[in-house]
Write an enzyme that holds these catalytic residues in place. Structure first.
Site, PDB file in Angstrom:
ATOM      1  CD  GLN A 264      16.328  -5.422 -10.904  1.00  0.00           C
ATOM      2  OE1 GLN A 264      15.675  -6.349 -11.394  1.00  0.00           O
ATOM      3  NE2 GLN A 264      17.464  -5.608 -10.242  1.00  0.00           N
ATOM      4  CE  LYS A 265      13.491   1.773  -3.643  1.00  0.00           C
ATOM      5  NZ  LYS A 265      12.943   1.128  -2.521  1.00  0.00           N
ATOM      6  CG  ASP A 266      11.923  -3.747  -2.990  1.00  0.00           C
ATOM      7  OD1 ASP A 266      12.334  -3.406  -1.883  1.00  0.00           O
ATOM      8  OD2 ASP A 266      11.033  -3.116  -3.605  1.00  0.00           O
TER       9      ASP A 266
ATOM     10  N   GLY B 277       0.800  -1.217   0.000  1.00  0.00           N
ATOM     11  CA  GLY B 277       0.000   0.000   0.000  1.00  0.00           C
ATOM     12  C   GLY B 277       0.832   1.267   0.000  1.00  0.00           C
ATOM     13  CE1 TYR B 278       0.650   7.271   2.762  1.00  0.00           C
ATOM     14  CE2 TYR B 278       2.714   7.663   1.632  1.00  0.00           C
ATOM     15  CZ  TYR B 278       1.654   8.116   2.387  1.00  0.00           C
ATOM     16  OH  TYR B 278       1.601   9.446   2.736  1.00  0.00           O
ATOM     17  CG  LEU B 279      -0.905   1.523  -3.838  1.00  0.00           C
ATOM     18  CD1 LEU B 279      -2.111   1.071  -4.661  1.00  0.00           C
ATOM     19  CD2 LEU B 279       0.131   0.410  -3.755  1.00  0.00           C
ATOM     20  CG  HIS B 280       5.277   4.849  -4.872  1.00  0.00           C
ATOM     21  ND1 HIS B 280       5.875   4.107  -5.864  1.00  0.00           N
ATOM     22  CD2 HIS B 280       5.716   4.315  -3.691  1.00  0.00           C
ATOM     23  CE1 HIS B 280       6.662   3.188  -5.333  1.00  0.00           C
ATOM     24  NE2 HIS B 280       6.572   3.274  -4.003  1.00  0.00           N
TER      25      HIS B 280
ATOM     26  CG  HIS C 237       3.225   0.609  -5.524  1.00  0.00           C
ATOM     27  ND1 HIS C 237       3.430   1.702  -4.702  1.00  0.00           N
ATOM     28  CD2 HIS C 237       3.770  -0.445  -4.876  1.00  0.00           C
ATOM     29  CE1 HIS C 237       4.064   1.306  -3.606  1.00  0.00           C
ATOM     30  NE2 HIS C 237       4.289   0.009  -3.689  1.00  0.00           N
TER      31      HIS C 237
ATOM     32  CB  VAL D 267       9.278   4.204 -11.158  1.00  0.00           C
ATOM     33  CG1 VAL D 267       8.763   5.596 -11.472  1.00  0.00           C
ATOM     34  CG2 VAL D 267       8.671   3.182 -12.109  1.00  0.00           C
TER      35      VAL D 267
HETATM   36  P1  AMP Z   1       6.051  -2.384  -1.509  1.00  0.00           P
HETATM   37  O1  AMP Z   1       4.669  -1.828  -1.439  1.00  0.00           O
HETATM   38  O2  AMP Z   1       7.112  -1.411  -1.127  1.00  0.00           O
HETATM   39  O3  AMP Z   1       6.173  -3.730  -0.838  1.00  0.00           O
HETATM   40  O4  AMP Z   1       6.321  -2.654  -3.051  1.00  0.00           O
HETATM   41  C1  AMP Z   1       5.447  -3.436  -3.823  1.00  0.00           C
HETATM   42  C2  AMP Z   1       6.092  -3.710  -5.151  1.00  0.00           C
HETATM   43  O5  AMP Z   1       6.373  -2.478  -5.818  1.00  0.00           O
HETATM   44  C3  AMP Z   1       7.438  -4.449  -5.024  1.00  0.00           C
HETATM   45  O6  AMP Z   1       7.531  -5.423  -6.056  1.00  0.00           O
HETATM   46  C4  AMP Z   1       8.428  -3.347  -5.215  1.00  0.00           C
HETATM   47  O7  AMP Z   1       9.668  -3.799  -5.728  1.00  0.00           O
HETATM   48  C5  AMP Z   1       7.721  -2.458  -6.213  1.00  0.00           C
HETATM   49  N1  AMP Z   1       8.273  -1.109  -6.160  1.00  0.00           N
HETATM   50  C6  AMP Z   1       8.440  -0.319  -5.071  1.00  0.00           C
HETATM   51  N2  AMP Z   1       9.041   0.837  -5.409  1.00  0.00           N
HETATM   52  C7  AMP Z   1       9.272   0.775  -6.751  1.00  0.00           C
HETATM   53  C8  AMP Z   1       9.884   1.658  -7.698  1.00  0.00           C
HETATM   54  N3  AMP Z   1      10.385   2.838  -7.339  1.00  0.00           N
HETATM   55  N4  AMP Z   1       9.954   1.249  -8.978  1.00  0.00           N
HETATM   56  C9  AMP Z   1       9.461   0.040  -9.367  1.00  0.00           C
HETATM   57  N5  AMP Z   1       8.857  -0.823  -8.519  1.00  0.00           N
HETATM   58  C10 AMP Z   1       8.779  -0.472  -7.233  1.00  0.00           C
END
Ligand code: AMP
Length: 279
Positions: free
Chosen positions: A145-147, A28-31, A34, A173
């Site tokens: 790929q960020k993670d 969540g806290y989508l950007h 996501h 991103v």
């Molecule tokens: P999170 O909500 O942080 O667990 O992230 C959910 C998914 O979004 C994971 O697969 C992350 O790798 C991906 N994600 C988070 N930030 C980015 C970003 N800046 N660019 C691309 N994918 C992202």
């Protein structure tokens, strides 16, 4: 768009869908990061499911589980805008029922780098992602790929467990100034945010050196460290150059594709970033 708050409700809504389903697992806290995953999923699948679940088991006792940012209304608006068909927002008690003792662990890949800095983190990730896969049963699942290490760990899990789905990695991103988008960026003070640009700057410097033919692992790590250590508020957790397949730390000249990755603290906020260096 159907918002399922229980597993049973999700399964009922899923049964009414036809065609291929793509899953985007999130906390969540989508950007925009996501959103890029949702768009890729929409382009490649007939329908998209997004899970929003802040998974307690991937946070350590000193991590930020209690203060992890949440904004359900905003998240659902983003999912609607991106043409998502199904949102899964299960309660913790349903994902971890009383007495549940089964976990999923991929072994060595999950104990280095992020796994070393956050013991148990990836076991929490693989356990919850395997549950999400079991509920959603997607044909494809999209990860950033960020993670980078998380993506590798999930690919390994899916391969080892013969899971019938494709794991798709998507590019990081960034903000126009280079900062990788992260839900945790909201914690940064303006001063910390300015200094956090040293992460992508350092990675870009090393990338440029790599393009110029520099292969010495320590020299490449040093380029990144220098950039970050010049920032008074930055505390480096690690800067790593590791072999892409095994995540074994490179020594001497890097001869294969390598992952240059880092984790840096600004006050209570911990940021990660990486680039792939291909031979
Ligand atoms: P999170 O909500 O942080 O667990 O992230 C959910 C998914 O979004 C994971 O697969 C992350 O790798 C991906 N994600 C988070 N930030 C980015 C970003 N800046 N660019 C691309 N994918 C992202």
């Amino acid at each position: 768009m159907h918002v399922a708050r229980t597993v049973a409700d999700f399964r009922a809504a899923h049964a009414a869908l036809t065609g291929t389903l793509g899953l985007v697992p999130t906390m969540g806290y989508l950007h925009e990061g996501h959103r890029s995953l949702m768009r890729r999923a929409r382009a490649e699948c007939d329908a998209v499911a997004v899970s929003i679940f802040v998974n307690p088991t991937q946070f350590g006792p000193n991590d930020d589980f209690d203060r992890y940012p949440r904004d359900e209304e905003h998240d659902l608006a983003i999912c609607r805008e991106e043409g998502v068909s199904l949102v899964l927002m299960p309660p913790v008690e349903e994902i971890y029922p009383e007495g549940a003792t089964t976990t999923v662990s991929v072994g060595p890949l999950s104990t280095t780098l992020e796994g070393a800095a956050r013991p148990g983190h990836f076991d929490g990730v693989t356990t919850v992602v395997s549950k999400l896969f079991a509920i959603v049963q997607p044909e494809r699942a999209y990860f950033g790929q960020k993670d980078a290490q998380q993506l590798m760990v999930i690919r390994r899990m899916s391969r080892d467990l013969l899971l019938p789905l494709e794991v798709v990695g998507c590019p990081t991103v960034r903000e126009p100034d280079g900062l990788a988008l992260s839900s945790r960026n909201v914690y940064l003070s303006p001063e910390e945010r300015a200094q956090a640009l040293s992460l992508s700057r350092g990675l870009r410097r090393a990338e440029a050196a790599w393009a110029d033919g520099v292969r010495d692992a320590e020299a490449l790590r040093a380029l990144v460290r220098e950039e970050i250590e010049a920032q008074p508020l930055a505390r480096i957790d690690y800067v790593s150059l590791a072999e892409q397949g095994s995540l074994a730390e490179c020594a001497g000249p890097a001869t294969r594709d390598a992952l240059l990755s880092l984790a840096v603290r600004f006050g209570k906020t911990r940021l990660i970033d990486n680039v792939l260096l291909a031979v």
